[in-house]
Design an enzyme around this catalytic site. Structure first.
Site, mmCIF file in Angstrom:
data_model
loop_
_atom_site.group_PDB
_atom_site.id
_atom_site.type_symbol
_atom_site.label_atom_id
_atom_site.label_comp_id
_atom_site.label_asym_id
_atom_site.label_seq_id
_atom_site.Cartn_x
_atom_site.Cartn_y
_atom_site.Cartn_z
ATOM 1 N N LEU A 64 2.563 -9.023 -1.815
ATOM 2 C CA LEU A 64 1.776 -8.124 -0.968
ATOM 3 C C LEU A 64 2.353 -8.098 0.450
ATOM 4 O O LEU A 64 3.160 -8.950 0.822
ATOM 5 C CB LEU A 64 0.323 -8.597 -0.954
ATOM 6 C CG LEU A 64 -0.360 -8.678 -2.329
ATOM 7 C CD1 LEU A 64 -1.794 -9.143 -2.185
ATOM 8 C CD2 LEU A 64 -0.301 -7.354 -3.059
ATOM 9 N N PRO A 65 1.914 -7.129 1.285
ATOM 10 C CA PRO A 65 2.531 -6.999 2.610
ATOM 11 C C PRO A 65 2.332 -8.203 3.541
ATOM 12 O O PRO A 65 3.308 -8.706 4.108
ATOM 13 C CB PRO A 65 1.865 -5.742 3.184
ATOM 14 C CG PRO A 65 1.409 -4.956 1.993
ATOM 15 C CD PRO A 65 1.028 -5.977 0.971
ATOM 16 N N THR A 95 5.591 -12.535 2.263
ATOM 17 C CA THR A 95 5.892 -13.281 3.491
ATOM 18 C C THR A 95 4.636 -13.257 4.345
ATOM 19 O O THR A 95 4.223 -12.188 4.816
ATOM 20 C CB THR A 95 7.054 -12.639 4.269
ATOM 21 O OG1 THR A 95 8.191 -12.563 3.426
ATOM 22 C CG2 THR A 95 7.388 -13.456 5.509
ATOM 23 N N LYS A 170 11.194 -19.059 5.719
ATOM 24 C CA LYS A 170 11.385 -17.602 5.614
ATOM 25 C C LYS A 170 11.262 -16.936 6.992
ATOM 26 O O LYS A 170 12.037 -16.038 7.347
ATOM 27 C CB LYS A 170 10.339 -17.045 4.632
ATOM 28 C CG LYS A 170 10.220 -15.562 4.571
ATOM 29 C CD LYS A 170 11.449 -14.893 4.005
ATOM 30 C CE LYS A 170 11.339 -13.382 4.110
ATOM 31 N NZ LYS A 170 12.605 -12.699 3.846
ATOM 32 N N LYS A 245 5.993 -7.590 11.729
ATOM 33 C CA LYS A 245 5.011 -8.594 11.293
ATOM 34 C C LYS A 245 5.656 -9.987 11.232
ATOM 35 O O LYS A 245 5.124 -10.962 11.753
ATOM 36 C CB LYS A 245 4.471 -8.207 9.913
ATOM 37 C CG LYS A 245 3.631 -9.272 9.251
ATOM 38 C CD LYS A 245 3.715 -9.311 7.730
ATOM 39 C CE LYS A 245 5.073 -9.358 7.133
ATOM 40 N NZ LYS A 245 5.228 -9.707 5.752
HETATM 41 P P1 NAD Z 1 5.647 -2.732 0.211
HETATM 42 O O1 NAD Z 1 4.749 -2.278 1.282
HETATM 43 O O2 NAD Z 1 6.741 -1.837 -0.312
HETATM 44 O O3 NAD Z 1 4.792 -3.181 -1.089
HETATM 45 C C1 NAD Z 1 3.572 -3.836 -1.033
HETATM 46 C C2 NAD Z 1 2.747 -3.340 -2.216
HETATM 47 O O4 NAD Z 1 1.522 -4.079 -2.258
HETATM 48 C C3 NAD Z 1 2.376 -1.850 -2.107
HETATM 49 O O5 NAD Z 1 2.775 -1.178 -3.288
HETATM 50 C C4 NAD Z 1 0.845 -1.871 -1.944
HETATM 51 O O6 NAD Z 1 0.218 -0.766 -2.560
HETATM 52 C C5 NAD Z 1 0.513 -3.163 -2.663
HETATM 53 N N1 NAD Z 1 -0.779 -3.735 -2.283
HETATM 54 C C6 NAD Z 1 -1.280 -3.983 -1.052
HETATM 55 N N2 NAD Z 1 -2.489 -4.578 -1.132
HETATM 56 C C7 NAD Z 1 -2.752 -4.686 -2.457
HETATM 57 C C8 NAD Z 1 -3.849 -5.212 -3.202
HETATM 58 N N3 NAD Z 1 -4.909 -5.737 -2.596
HETATM 59 N N4 NAD Z 1 -3.787 -5.180 -4.546
HETATM 60 C C9 NAD Z 1 -2.709 -4.647 -5.179
HETATM 61 N N5 NAD Z 1 -1.644 -4.137 -4.536
HETATM 62 C C10 NAD Z 1 -1.669 -4.151 -3.197
HETATM 63 O O7 NAD Z 1 6.255 -4.109 0.722
HETATM 64 P P2 NAD Z 1 7.595 -4.826 0.205
HETATM 65 O O8 NAD Z 1 8.754 -4.315 0.977
HETATM 66 O O9 NAD Z 1 7.597 -4.854 -1.287
HETATM 67 O O10 NAD Z 1 7.294 -6.314 0.754
HETATM 68 C C11 NAD Z 1 6.345 -7.186 0.140
HETATM 69 C C12 NAD Z 1 6.451 -8.536 0.832
HETATM 70 O O11 NAD Z 1 7.792 -9.033 0.691
HETATM 71 C C13 NAD Z 1 6.164 -8.475 2.341
HETATM 72 O O12 NAD Z 1 5.454 -9.628 2.709
HETATM 73 C C14 NAD Z 1 7.554 -8.443 2.955
HETATM 74 O O13 NAD Z 1 7.541 -8.989 4.265
HETATM 75 C C15 NAD Z 1 8.333 -9.300 1.982
HETATM 76 N N6 NAD Z 1 9.777 -9.025 1.885
HETATM 77 C C16 NAD Z 1 10.253 -7.737 1.856
HETATM 78 C C17 NAD Z 1 11.641 -7.532 1.745
HETATM 79 C C18 NAD Z 1 12.223 -6.146 1.711
HETATM 80 O O14 NAD Z 1 13.467 -6.023 1.824
HETATM 81 N N7 NAD Z 1 11.439 -5.092 1.534
HETATM 82 C C19 NAD Z 1 12.521 -8.623 1.662
HETATM 83 C C20 NAD Z 1 11.991 -9.909 1.648
HETATM 84 C C21 NAD Z 1 10.615 -10.102 1.757
#
Ligand code: NAD
Length: 294
Positions: A64-65, A95, A170, A245
């Site tokens: 999740l975000p 994260t 991280k 964030k």
């Molecule tokens: P994103 O915003 O693309 O995806 C998050 C998903 O969670 C969305 O599809 C949203 O609809 C869903 N969501 C939110 N609340 C929810 C709930 N209560 N129930 C079900 N689904 C829910 O984000 P992302 O890029 O996939 O990143 C996710 C995590 O990974 C974050 O914490 C980010 O910091 C971390 N991260 C991202 C990357 C990257 O390159 N994108 C790399 C490493 C770590």
């Protein structure tokens, strides 16, 4: 294995697909129907609530975000910890703040549920290729239970320490990444403004002492590398607001320990400024736009 997966965004989507490809039986949930649909097409089963994804599974994974989403999912009266079976291993790969990870893991342990924090590094390309780095906080036995599943999504698995330690590592990594990305963008723009071609300069720096991950694998200047967000109008990838964030989490950790983080503090301000200009949903390499007229 029977696995529940909640959060199918830029990272969770491809991670879940790799689990399906490895032969696991997946129940998936996201608030966005198109994200769920894409997993169903890959062979997963859609469920209509987060609780449905969490029952009758051996492993539950969330991606999740931010902290508030993870606390909202697991804690409180309607939180999943009230209904998860004690045999289910819970892995949160989002994260989030280390205190949040500790709070949720402690609440899980009080209910006899094993939980680890396992944030990832490697970006969307690493998620798709199954080459992520997992940085785990929690006890060793729990990590060993999680290892076979993590190995289907990543190639490096580190044990950082107890609950929350994965998040601390991280956050340090991402503060460094933000500094490197902003520094790379600044240097490329300096070269371009002084008559150099961005690709020629990037090639030179990649083989010189300015070499770094951002330049080498995720170049922020459009057209220098294929298949990176910079060459696709900064779509996809790792959002500016997610990086902002993470830098906020780094600042909180620094305040708590009176650590000095001048470069990270400046990077946080640059990303906040970039987001305030309406770029929050672009990939974080779009920080290049702050320096260049793109
Ligand atoms: P994103 O915003 O693309 O995806 C998050 C998903 O969670 C969305 O599809 C949203 O609809 C869903 N969501 C939110 N609340 C929810 C709930 N209560 N129930 C079900 N689904 C829910 O984000 P992302 O890029 O996939 O990143 C996710 C995590 O990974 C974050 O914490 C980010 O910091 C971390 N991260 C991202 C990357 C990257 O390159 N994108 C790399 C490493 C770590």
């Amino acid at each position: 294995m029977k696995i529940g997966f909640i959060g199918l965004g830029h990272m969770g989507g491809p991670m879940a697909k790799n689990l399906v490809a490895a032969g696991h039986e997946l129940k998936v949930f996201d608030l966005v129907p198109s994200a769920v649909q894409s997993l169903v097409e890959a062979g997963a089963s859609a469920v209509s609530t987060a609780s449905d994804a969490a029952v009758d599974v051996e492993v539950l994974i969330s991606m999740l975000p931010a902290s508030q989403h993870v606390e909202g999912l697991y804690l409180g009266e309607s939180g999943l910890l009230g209904s998860i079976n004690q045999q289910t291993l819970v892995i949160d790969s989002s994260t989030i703040a280390p205190e949040s990870a500790r709070k949720v893991a402690t609440a899980a342990i009080e209910k006899g549920i094993t939980m680890i924090d396992a944030p990832v590094s490697g970006g969307t390309a690493g998620a798709a290729a199954g080459t992520l780095t997992f940085i785990v906080g929690g006890d060793n036995k729990a990590l060993e239970r999680a290892r076979p599943v993590l190995e289907n999504m990543g190639k490096n698995i580190f044990h950082a320490g107890d609950s929350g330690a994965g998040q601390v590592a991280k956050i340090c990594n991402n503060m460094m990444l933000a500094v490197l990305m902003a520094g790379s963008a600044e240097a490329i723009q300096l070269g371009v403004a002084n008559g150099l071609d961005a690709k020629v300069l990037s090639d030179i720096m990649q083989k010189s002492s300015g070499r770094n991950w951002a330049l080498e694998l995720y170049n922020p200047y459009p057209g220098v590398m294929e298949s990176v967000p910079a060459s696709n109008d900064y779509q996809g990838g790792f959002g500016v607001d997610l990086m902002a964030k993470d830098l906020g989490l780094a600042m909180e950790a620094a305040l708590q320990t009176r650590s000095s983080t001048p470069m990270g503090t400046l990077a946080r301000s640059l990303y906040a400024m970039h987001s305030a200009k309406g770029n929050g949903s672009l990939d974080f390499s779009s920080i290049q736009k702050l320096f260049s007229d793109l």
